[in-house]
Scaffold this active site. Structure first.
Site, PDB file in Angstrom:
ATOM      1  N   SER A 103      -4.746 -13.661  10.288  1.00 56.09           N
ATOM      2  CA  SER A 103      -5.853 -12.645  10.520  1.00 56.09           C
ATOM      3  C   SER A 103      -6.596 -13.066  11.821  1.00 56.09           C
ATOM      4  O   SER A 103      -5.825 -13.141  13.193  1.00 56.09           O
ATOM      5  CB  SER A 103      -6.867 -12.926   9.518  1.00 56.09           C
ATOM      6  OG  SER A 103      -7.862 -11.776   9.800  1.00 56.09           O
ATOM      7  N   GLU A 205       1.256  -7.863  10.932  1.00 56.54           N
ATOM      8  CA  GLU A 205       0.577  -7.282   9.427  1.00 56.54           C
ATOM      9  C   GLU A 205      -0.896  -6.870  10.002  1.00 56.54           C
ATOM     10  O   GLU A 205      -1.164  -7.232  11.067  1.00 56.54           O
ATOM     11  CB  GLU A 205       0.305  -8.421   8.672  1.00 56.54           C
ATOM     12  CG  GLU A 205      -0.437  -9.779   9.061  1.00 56.54           C
ATOM     13  CD  GLU A 205      -1.912  -9.627   9.012  1.00 56.54           C
ATOM     14  OE1 GLU A 205      -2.577  -8.844   8.195  1.00 56.54           O
ATOM     15  OE2 GLU A 205      -2.616 -10.282   9.694  1.00 56.54           O
ATOM     16  N   HIS A 275      -3.004  -9.477   4.608  1.00 59.27           N
ATOM     17  CA  HIS A 275      -4.175  -9.319   3.770  1.00 59.27           C
ATOM     18  C   HIS A 275      -4.155  -9.257   2.305  1.00 59.27           C
ATOM     19  O   HIS A 275      -4.513  -8.169   1.894  1.00 59.27           O
ATOM     20  CB  HIS A 275      -5.184  -8.807   4.171  1.00 59.27           C
ATOM     21  CG  HIS A 275      -5.711  -9.078   5.694  1.00 59.27           C
ATOM     22  ND1 HIS A 275      -4.914  -9.206   6.844  1.00 59.27           N
ATOM     23  CD2 HIS A 275      -6.755  -9.646   6.192  1.00 59.27           C
ATOM     24  CE1 HIS A 275      -5.600  -9.730   7.863  1.00 59.27           C
ATOM     25  NE2 HIS A 275      -6.843 -10.073   7.616  1.00 59.27           N
TER      26      HIS A 275
END
Length: 305
Positions: A103, A205, A275
């Protein structure tokens, strides 16, 4: 016993019990766990003000634990990139520290690679992957095992199921990437890895980004000459978005089909990162790796640093 430090460089930790739960589980894996003094600091949506979080990064770097595991992502590292002492962080890597997270940690990994030619591991976060209560799903066995092996220098490859049509693909290059939104935000800045990413294996992602937003970011990479310069694009989880009545059949599949029509770079889906509460693997950012696809089985392998 390897020292593992939990630190908070980005978003605020909302639950102290979850952090303590993560520390207990990591201790059970055999780590000597230290929670950084500022890990529970709070300032608006951040884990302390910028000076507090910057000091935490430098404090962890100076201590050089075996593992520096971020408590969570969110947002906050971009505000610190111009102030981080990259030589100081790189020195910790030279002493054996593995900086781990995903992230928002993408900014730290890629900027460290850009400035110092070394980087960390895209992998789990303390709260997301070790701090969930059993009632909320607890830990994922594969994620935990993959993390333990990676931190012990025993993980050299991961395998995953991908879509048909890529049988025989064999590509090598520097493995790099992370969260797509964070990655694209570095493009054109001094924190972008530049020539290091050429002929690479790019993995991405994201979460809660509609496919048209994902497409727009990937097209930005394409139009900047980044995407066509890759040996392969590996796509992780892109979930959490909401369909619109205006989509009229447009979704992730249509988005990827369009990308395949404009880039010569093979697009490989199914990489277990993102996630998600389920399995996520650990990947060494900046390490040279090889991607091989046999029928629908993909293997991503790298050697020791």
């Amino acid at each position: 016993m390897s020292r593992l430090t939990l630190f908070s460089p980005s978003g605020v930790v909302a639950s102290a019990p979850a952090l303590r739960r993560a520390a207990r589980r990591l201790t059970a894996l055999g780590f000597d766990v230290l929670i950084d003094d500022a890990a529970l600091a709070r300032h608006m949506r951040f884990a302390g003000d910028d000076a507090t979080r910057l000091a935490a990064i430098h404090r962890v770097a100076d201590a050089a634990p075996r593992v520096a595991l971020a408590t969570r992502g969110g947002y906050g590292l971009t505000r610190l990139l111009d102030a981080i002492d990259w030589a100081r962080v790189a020195a910790s890597v030279g002493r054996g520290t593995r900086w781990v997270g995903y992230s928002d940690l993408t900014a730290l990994h890629l900027a460290l690679w850009a400035h110092a030619g070394v980087s960390g591991w895209s992998g789990p976060l303390a709260l997301d992957d070790f701090g969930r209560s059993d009632a909320d799903g607890g830990t994922d066995e594969v994620t935990v095992g993959c993390f333990a092996e990676a931190m012990a220098s025993e993980l050299e490859a991961v395998g995953f199921r991908t879509a048909a049509g890529l049988d025989g693909l064999d590509a090598s290059g520097p493995l790099w990437g992370g969260n797509l939104t964070v990655l694209v935000s570095l493009l054109g800045t001094r924190h972008w890895p530049g020539r290091r990413v050429r002929d690479g294996l790019l993995f991405v992602e994201d979460v809660a980004e509609h496919p048209y937003r994902v497409e727009r970011m990937l097209l930005q990479l394409h139009q900047a000459g980044v995407l066509d310069a890759q040996r392969a694009l590996l796509v992780g989880d892109l979930g959490g978005w909401k369909a619109s009545p205006l989509d009229r059949g447009y979704g992730l599949r249509a988005m990827l089909a369009h990308l395949r029509s404009v880039t010569r770079t093979p697009i490989v889906t199914g990489l277990p990162i993102g996630h998600v509460p389920r399995t996520k693997v650990c990947l060494p950012v900046g390490r040279r790796a090889q991607l091989v696809v046999e029928r629908r089985q993909a293997w991503l392998a790298w050697g020791h640093a």
